[in-house]
Design an enzyme around this catalytic site. Structure first.
Site, PDB file in Angstrom:
ATOM      1  N   GLU A 258      43.956 -32.382 -47.829  1.00 54.84           N
ATOM      2  CA  GLU A 258      43.215 -33.611 -48.182  1.00 54.84           C
ATOM      3  C   GLU A 258      42.220 -33.201 -49.249  1.00 54.84           C
ATOM      4  O   GLU A 258      41.298 -32.428 -48.992  1.00 54.84           O
ATOM      5  CB  GLU A 258      42.530 -34.198 -46.955  1.00 54.84           C
ATOM      6  CG  GLU A 258      42.085 -35.634 -47.199  1.00 54.84           C
ATOM      7  CD  GLU A 258      40.586 -35.793 -47.156  1.00 54.84           C
ATOM      8  OE1 GLU A 258      40.007 -36.074 -48.233  1.00 54.84           O
ATOM      9  OE2 GLU A 258      40.002 -35.626 -46.080  1.00 54.84           O
ATOM     10  N   CYS A 292      34.755 -37.597 -49.783  1.00 58.39           N
ATOM     11  CA  CYS A 292      35.922 -37.712 -50.659  1.00 58.39           C
ATOM     12  C   CYS A 292      36.416 -39.153 -50.734  1.00 58.39           C
ATOM     13  O   CYS A 292      37.099 -39.520 -51.696  1.00 58.39           O
ATOM     14  CB  CYS A 292      37.032 -36.797 -50.172  1.00 58.39           C
ATOM     15  SG  CYS A 292      37.463 -37.066 -48.443  1.00 58.39           S
TER      16      CYS A 292
END
Length: 490
Positions: A258, A292
């Site tokens: 990720e 993020c």
């Protein structure tokens, strides 16, 4: 140096190898600082490549016995960790505040999400059943079992350290794997040693979880490129993620990545402006924008642009800043000087290119003011880079096609959001954005334990949560049984 809550008896100046808290001896030290006060709060040993080897050896030795434990034993360990987190909630909140600069609203959200991950993980031992298939061969039956991959390496980040470590560690252990965890050097406690303490207290057998705090520049390659793990779970920047993927793939280990995001918050001509701004404030400024999946760009229809910029700036100016230990604080410190300087350079360079600072732009130590930039274009540094700070670049657009084009003008594709009272319009835009997750009439910071989480393009490989992470942490094994004698062709 202040005392920290819920320490193991040996304190935090230890490694966790093969079920033992290992003293630092002659290893280098990592000094952990409170990002608000800049005072040291703990010292942890910097693990060496030899420590990484020892951790993987211990994990490999412990894994098969752990995998053979009945499902209720593995689920029971995870459930005990879950209960302990609930009992020590306030202690973990304090640890997150003083180690990672997490204001209360962020720390609570992080623990709630981690709790959900553990609840999901506790179900995994019961969801690893096999399948029965008929055979094309007379007298044969086919069984397909789901089995653990073996050893899992985990490299976790500093921004949501407890959650982003636990979302890999909890499921991996529940599924019958052993784990070597390297937390970020900024957050070795809440991202690593705390997990070891919780699982040890829950009765996890020795060697199933090993924690090697250390600097990425010194042991990152050893963790990612080791021949033992079958899965390497990494959360972090796209640049480093590519290196991790290359190292893992060289050993035919699965990289579960990720990575970075450049997420848009699209405010259409039909949007409910008040709702859009509510989402914008949360999505841009939670944890100082250090997520993020935070909003990196605000794409606002030209009919709403001026009103939106003014309202967003007003809300940004009203956010309380300061010590994350204060309950009223919303904006605490960013993690360190390097991150601060990088994000403020993006602002300064964007102003040089023609952007206008509507509010913010300054800092007090590591507390960066919530900043709103107007007159931004998609190619300005604060917009085209993942700024990872409390910065809201606002970009005007003319129609839905332009909004989609601007949204997709990035190498990333992690999350996003679209606001429109016309839901068919919102759905068309959402369908057009190349991203792994998109949220209509909300903002991009969403993570639900029972829903797959991950990105497209350079935002990662694979998915976390729900059945998706279980698929990545297990593999299938085909066993056939020839019940009757078989006739062969020769």
């Amino acid at each position: 140096m202040s005392s920290l809550p819920i320490e193991p008896e040996s304190g935090w100046n230890v490694l966790f190898l093969d079920g033992e808290w290992t003293s630092p001896d002659d290893r280098d030290a990592i000094e952990v600082e409170n990002p608000f006060t800049r005072e040291p709060i703990a010292t942890v040993p910097a693990a060496t490549t030899d420590d990484v080897d020892a951790a993987y050896r211990a994990a490999e030795a412990a894994q098969s016995s752990w995998a053979n434990q009945p499902p209720q034993r593995r689920a029971g360990i995870v459930n005990r960790v879950l209960r302990t987190v609930g009992k020590r909630w306030d202690d973990v909140i304090e640890l997150l505040a003083i180690e990672s600069g997490s204001a209360s609203v962020k720390a609570v959200a992080e623990l709630q999400t981690a709790k959900g991950m553990l609840q999901q993980a506790a179900s995994y031992p019961y969801r690893m059943g096999g399948e029965h298939h008929d055979s094309i061969v007379p007298g044969k039956e086919n069984l397909v079992e789901r089995v653990p991959v073996g050893v899992v390496g985990v490299i976790s980040p500093w921004n949501f350290p407890f959650h982003l470590s636990m979302r890999a560690v909890g499921p991996a252990i529940a599924a019958g794997n052993a784990v070597v965890l390297k937390p970020a050097s900024n957050t070795p406690i809440t991202g690593g040693l705390l997990l070891a303490h919780l699982f040890e207290e829950a009765g996890l057998p020795e060697g199933v979880l090993n924690v090697v705090p250390g600097r990425g520049s010194e042991i990152g390659d050893a963790v990612a490129g080791h021949e033992t793990p079958r899965v390497l779970a990494f959360t972090g920047s796209t640049e480093v993620g590519k290196q991790v993927a290359e190292q893992a793939a060289a050993n035919l280990a699965l990289p579960a990545l990720e990575l970075g995001g450049n997420n848009v918050h699209v405010v259409t001509d039909s949007a409910d402006l008040e709702r859009a701004i509510d989402g914008a404030v949360f999505g841009s400024f939670l944890h100082q924008g250090q997520a993020c999946i935070a909003i990196n760009r605000h794409l606002v229809h030209e009919d709403h642009y001026d009103e939106y910029v003014e309202a967003l700036a007003d809300r940004a100016e009203s956010l309380p800043t300061g010590d994350p230990l204060d309950d009223d604080t919303v904006i605490g410190p960013v993690i360190d000087e390097s991150q601060r300087d990088s994000m403020l350079d993006h602002v300064a360079d964007s102003v040089d290119d023609g952007a206008r600072v509507v509010t913010g732009g300054g800092h007090d130590g590591l507390v960066v003011e919530p900043t709103v930039l107007a007159d931004v274009t998609n190619d300005m540094p604060a917009a085209c880079n993942e700024h990872f700070g409390p910065i809201a670049p606002v970009i005007p657009y003319g129609d839905d096609a332009e909004a989609i084009e601007l949204a997709n003008d990035t190498d990333h594709g992690l999350s996003g959001s679209v606001h429109a009272t016309d839901l068919s319009q919102a759905r068309r835009i959402a369908d057009g954005i190349e991203t792994g997750m998109v949220h209509i009439n909300d903002q991009p910071i969403n993570d639900e334990p029972h829903v797959p989480f991950g990105g497209m393009k350079e935002s990662g490989l694979g998915r976390y949560n729900a059945h998706a992470i279980l698929d990545e942490l297990t593999t299938t094994k085909w066993i056939s049984i020839q019940r009757e004698p078989r006739e062969y062709q020769f």
